[in-house]
Design an enzyme around this catalytic site. Structure first.
Site, PDB file in Angstrom:
ATOM      1  N   THR A   1      29.875  37.959  39.684  1.00 52.53           N
ATOM      2  CA  THR A   1      30.638  39.199  39.838  1.00 52.53           C
ATOM      3  C   THR A   1      30.638  40.019  38.541  1.00 52.53           C
ATOM      4  OG1 THR A   1      32.493  37.766  39.388  1.00 52.53           O
ATOM      5  CG2 THR A   1      32.240  38.520  41.652  1.00 52.53           C
TER       6      THR A   1
ATOM      7  N   PHE B   1      39.876  42.951  42.428  1.00 55.51           N
ATOM      8  CA  PHE B   1      40.130  41.536  42.137  1.00 55.51           C
ATOM      9  C   PHE B   1      40.965  40.868  43.223  1.00 55.51           C
ATOM     10  CE2 PHE B   1      39.148  43.466  38.029  1.00 55.51           C
ATOM     11  CZ  PHE B   1      38.168  42.585  37.560  1.00 55.51           C
TER      12      PHE B   1
ATOM     13  N   CYS C   1      42.063  37.231  41.806  1.00 57.29           N
ATOM     14  CA  CYS C   1      41.159  36.631  40.822  1.00 57.29           C
ATOM     15  C   CYS C   1      41.909  36.085  39.609  1.00 57.29           C
ATOM     16  CB  CYS C   1      40.166  37.691  40.359  1.00 57.29           C
ATOM     17  SG  CYS C   1      38.955  37.047  39.213  1.00 57.29           S
TER      18      CYS C   1
HETATM   19  C1  HEM Z   1      39.001  35.165  43.138  1.00 55.27           C
HETATM   20  C2  HEM Z   1      36.691  39.300  42.095  1.00 55.27           C
HETATM   21  C3  HEM Z   1      35.433  37.513  37.739  1.00 55.27           C
HETATM   22  C4  HEM Z   1      37.261  33.201  39.020  1.00 55.27           C
HETATM   23  C5  HEM Z   1      38.514  36.450  43.204  1.00 55.27           C
HETATM   24  C6  HEM Z   1      38.771  37.367  44.292  1.00 55.27           C
HETATM   25  C7  HEM Z   1      38.099  38.514  44.017  1.00 55.27           C
HETATM   26  C8  HEM Z   1      37.448  38.339  42.734  1.00 55.27           C
HETATM   27  C9  HEM Z   1      38.047  39.768  44.890  1.00 55.27           C
HETATM   28  C10 HEM Z   1      39.614  37.079  45.535  1.00 55.27           C
HETATM   29  C11 HEM Z   1      38.796  36.423  46.603  1.00 55.27           C
HETATM   30  C12 HEM Z   1      39.536  36.194  47.900  1.00 55.27           C
HETATM   31  O1  HEM Z   1      40.667  36.660  48.081  1.00 55.27           O
HETATM   32  O2  HEM Z   1      38.951  35.537  48.769  1.00 55.27           O
HETATM   33  C13 HEM Z   1      36.142  39.165  40.824  1.00 55.27           C
HETATM   34  C14 HEM Z   1      35.436  40.216  40.126  1.00 55.27           C
HETATM   35  C15 HEM Z   1      35.097  39.718  38.883  1.00 55.27           C
HETATM   36  C16 HEM Z   1      35.580  38.347  38.827  1.00 55.27           C
HETATM   37  C17 HEM Z   1      35.124  41.596  40.694  1.00 55.27           C
HETATM   38  C18 HEM Z   1      34.359  40.362  37.747  1.00 55.27           C
HETATM   39  C19 HEM Z   1      34.235  41.647  37.547  1.00 55.27           C
HETATM   40  C20 HEM Z   1      35.845  36.196  37.686  1.00 55.27           C
HETATM   41  C21 HEM Z   1      35.717  35.324  36.541  1.00 55.27           C
HETATM   42  C22 HEM Z   1      36.230  34.103  36.909  1.00 55.27           C
HETATM   43  C23 HEM Z   1      36.692  34.221  38.278  1.00 55.27           C
HETATM   44  C24 HEM Z   1      35.109  35.712  35.193  1.00 55.27           C
HETATM   45  C25 HEM Z   1      36.370  32.835  36.103  1.00 55.27           C
HETATM   46  C26 HEM Z   1      36.301  32.743  34.806  1.00 55.27           C
HETATM   47  C27 HEM Z   1      37.865  33.371  40.250  1.00 55.27           C
HETATM   48  C28 HEM Z   1      38.546  32.294  40.960  1.00 55.27           C
HETATM   49  C29 HEM Z   1      39.057  32.856  42.146  1.00 55.27           C
HETATM   50  C30 HEM Z   1      38.671  34.265  42.136  1.00 55.27           C
HETATM   51  C31 HEM Z   1      38.660  30.840  40.510  1.00 55.27           C
HETATM   52  C32 HEM Z   1      39.888  32.149  43.216  1.00 55.27           C
HETATM   53  C33 HEM Z   1      41.347  32.275  42.834  1.00 55.27           C
HETATM   54  C34 HEM Z   1      42.299  31.546  43.789  1.00 55.27           C
HETATM   55  O3  HEM Z   1      42.183  31.705  45.019  1.00 55.27           O
HETATM   56  O4  HEM Z   1      43.138  30.823  43.294  1.00 55.27           O
HETATM   57  N1  HEM Z   1      37.721  37.071  42.258  1.00 55.27           N
HETATM   58  N2  HEM Z   1      36.202  38.058  40.022  1.00 55.27           N
HETATM   59  N3  HEM Z   1      36.454  35.503  38.708  1.00 55.27           N
HETATM   60  N4  HEM Z   1      37.969  34.539  40.969  1.00 55.27           N
HETATM   61 FE1  HEM Z   1      37.181  36.317  40.439  1.00 55.27          FE
END
Ligand code: HEM
Length: 461
Positions: A270, A399, A406
Site C-alpha cells: 500500500t 486507512f 490501519c
Molecule cells: C488495515 C490501508 C500502510 C498494517 C488497513 C485498512 C486499510 C489500510 C484501508 C483497513 C482494512 C479493512 O478494514 O479491511 C493502508 C494504506 C497504507 C497502509 C493506504 C499506506 C499508505 C500500512 C503499514 C502497515 C499496515 C505501513 C504496517 C506497518 C495494517 C494492518 C491492518 C491494516 C496490520 C489491519 C488492522 C486491524 O484490523 O487490526 N490498512 N495501510 N498498513 N493495515 Fe494498513
C-alpha cells in the site's frame, strides 16, 4: 416503506460476474456504477452477494460501531490461507485480534515512530544511492523501487531483518511469491465454485509460494530467537516477549507467524503504491512540484546530503497534502467492508441483513460531490490546513474505519513523507515517456508501468 437496494438484472448463479471486468478495470467499473446506480447497489457473483457503498452519508452511517463491525469478505477469507488470524484477516470473534492489537499498539505510537526514523532514513539512502547511479542516464522503474524501499523498511523496522532489496536486480522472492499468491486467491474468489480443478497447476504454485513465505518468516523468527536478544522492542520483540494484560499469555507461535506475514504484506504494498502515485502526480504538476521543492529547500537549503531529523518530517506539511491528495484519488487499499450486527435499514430505507458484506468503495467515496466540483482534478489545496475543519469527518477514508482501521498509518505517512522530501530535494522528475496513468490491481492498486527520468537538481532549478 423499505426500498430494495438497486441492482442490475442478474443471471442465475453467474449473477453480475460477466459484467465486471477482472483486475483494475473491475474496480473502475464498480466506481462508475456508483454514478449510474447511486451510492448503494448490490452485485452478485457465484452465490456471493455484496452491497457496494460509495457515498458520504452512507459511509458515515456505516462508521457507527454500535451497529456495524469489520466484515471478513470473500477476498480476505481466501487470504486467510496465508495470513490466518493475523490482524488484517482476523474475524471479529477471534480472541487473537484483541490480544495482538493490544500487544502491538505501542509499537505504532508516536514515540515508536521516533525510534524507526533513523532506519527509515537509512533505507531511503539506499534508494537514493541507486537513483544517483541512474540519474541522467536511464529511467527508473518507480513502483519496483518503491516496493524495494517499503519492503526493506518494514523488514528492518518491524523485525530487524534486512531483505537487501537494493542489492538485487530482481524483486525479493518473497515479493514475487506474495504477488502470485494474492493473485491466485483473488482469481479463486472471482471464479465459479468447483472450477478449482482446472487450476491445479496454479494451486500447486500457490502451495509452493505459501511455503516460501512461511519458511522465510520462520527464518526471521528463528534468527531473532537464536540471537538471544530479548530487549529489542520492535514488532517481533513485542510479539515474542510481551504478555497480554488480560489473559497473561504471550501470542502463540502460529499466530506470530501469521502476524509477521500480515505485516510484510500490509506493511509494504500500500505504501509503495501511494508513493508511486504521488511521484506520478508531482511529475505531471510542475507547480505542485515547485512548491514541494520550496518546502524542502527552506529546511535543507542546497546541502548535498541532508540529514532530516524526525521533527523535520512533521514540517513537510505541503508534501503531506500531496500524499493525501494522491490517496484521495487512488486509495491504494481501495475498499474495506463492514457488516451489520443485526438486521437493519441503511439510508433510512434499504434493508440489510446481519452479517452481510457492505463494501465501502473508497475511490467512489473520495469522488463524492461533497469534495466540490472537479473531483477528478489533482489538487493538494483540498488538504490545506485551513480547510481541514470544513471537511466532513467520514469523507476521507484511505486507512479504513474504526477499531479495525490501519494500525500502520503513522508509520506509512512518516516513511512516505520522508522519502518524497528527499527525492524532490535532490532530483528533477522527467516525464520521459509521456506516461498515461493506467492502474495495476492485485490486492492493492498502483500505477502500472510508471518509469521516470531523473536529473540531479542544480542550484538554479
Ligand atoms: C488495515 C490501508 C500502510 C498494517 C488497513 C485498512 C486499510 C489500510 C484501508 C483497513 C482494512 C479493512 O478494514 O479491511 C493502508 C494504506 C497504507 C497502509 C493506504 C499506506 C499508505 C500500512 C503499514 C502497515 C499496515 C505501513 C504496517 C506497518 C495494517 C494492518 C491492518 C491494516 C496490520 C489491519 C488492522 C486491524 O484490523 O487490526 N490498512 N495501510 N498498513 N493495515 Fe494498513
Amino acid at each position: 416503506a423499505n426500498t430494495p437496494i438497486p441492482e442490475r438484472p442478474a443471471l442465475p448463479l453467474l449473477g453480475h460476474a460477466l459484467d465486471i471486468p477482472r483486475g483494475a478495470d473491475g474496480l473502475l467499473h464498480l466506481v462508475k456504477e456508483v454514478k449510474e446506480l447511486g451510492p448503494v447497489y448490490r452485485v452478485r457473483a457465484f452465490g456471493n452477494e455484496t452491497v457496494v457503498v460509495g457515498g458520504l452519508d452512507l459511509v458515515a452511517e456505516l462508521a457507527d460501531e454500535t451497529r456495524f463491525r469489520k466484515n471478513v469478505h470473500q477476498d480476505l477469507v481466501e487470504i486467510r490461507q496465508i495470513a490466518g488470524d493475523g490482524l488484517f484477516t482476523a474475524y471479529a470473534h477471534e480472541p487473537n485480534w484483541q490480544k495482538a492489537h493490544d500487544i502491538l499498539m505501542p509499537a505504532f505510537s508516536l514515540g515508536a515512530m521516533r525510534g524507526y526514523h533513523a532506519t527509515m532514513l537509512g533505507v531511503a539512502r539506499s534508494l537514493i544511492a541507486k537513483w544517483d547511479r541512474m540519474a541522467g542516464s536511464s529511467p527508473v522503474d518507480v513502483p519496483a523501487d518503491m516496493t524495494r524501499l517499503t519492503f526493506d523498511t518494514i523488514g528492518l523496522c518491524g523485525f530487524g531483518y534486512d531483505f537487501e532489496s537494493f542489492r538485487s536486480e530482481k524483486a525479493h522472492p518473497f515479493v514475487d511469491a506474495m504477488g502470485r499468491a494474492l493473485a491466485f486467491t483473488q482469481t479463486k474468489s472471482e471464479s465459479l465454485p468447483g472450477t478449482e480443478i482446472f487450476r491445479w497447476k496454479q494451486a500447486e504454485r500457490f502451495r509452493a509460494d505459501a511455503a516460501l513465505m512461511t519458511d522465510l518468516v520462520d527464518e526471521v523468527i528463528r534468527q531473532r530467537r537464536a540471537s538471544g536478544d530479548t530487549s529489542t522492542d520492535d514488532l517481533l520483540g513485542r510479539m515474542l516477549h510481551t504478555r497480554d494484560a488480560v489473559t497473561g499469555e504471550p501470542l502463540d507461535d502460529l499466530n506470530i507467524r501469521h502476524q509477521v506475514i500480515t505485516f510484510l504484506i500490509a506493511g509494504h504494498e500500500t505504501t509503495s503504491g501511494a508513493l508511486s502515485f504521488a511521484l506520478h502526480y508531482l511529475t505531471k504538476h510542475p507547480e505542485v512540484l515547485a512548491r514541494a521543492q520550496a518546502e524542502v529547500d527552506a529546511l535543507w537549503g542546497d546541502t548535498d546530503t541532508p540529514s532530516p531529523s524526525y521533527g523535520d518530517v512533521g514540517k513537510l506539511t505541503y508534501l503531506r497534502q500531496v500524499l493525501n491528495e494522491s490517496l484521495r484519488l487512488w486509495p491504494t487499499a481501495p475498499a474495506f467492508a463492514v457488516e451489520p450486527l443485526e438486521d437493519t435499514v441503511i439510508g433510512g430505507t434499504y434493508p440489510v441483513r446481519k452479517g452481510e458484506t457492505l463494501l465501502v468503495l473508497t475511490p467512489a467515496l473520495h469522488r463524492d460531490a461533497a469534495w466540490g466540483e472537479n473531483v477528478e482534478l489533482f489538487d493538494p489545496e483540498r488538504f490545506a490546513p485551513e480547510r481541514e475543519a470544513e471537511r466532513p469527518v467520514h469523507l476521507f477514508k484511505p486507512f479504513g474505519s474504526g477499531e479495525r482501521a490501519c494500525i500502520g498509518r503513522q508509520f506509512a505517512l512518516h516513511e512516505a513523507t520522508l522519502l518524497l522530501g528527499l527525492i524532490v530535494h535532490r532530483y528533477r522528475l522527467i516525464d520521459h515517456a509521456d506516461y498515461q496513468l493506467k492502474l495495476h490491481q492485485s490486492l492493492t492498486i498502483k500505477p502500472d508501468g510508471l518509469t521516470l527520468g531523473l536529473a540531479r537538481r542544480t542550484t538554479s532549478d
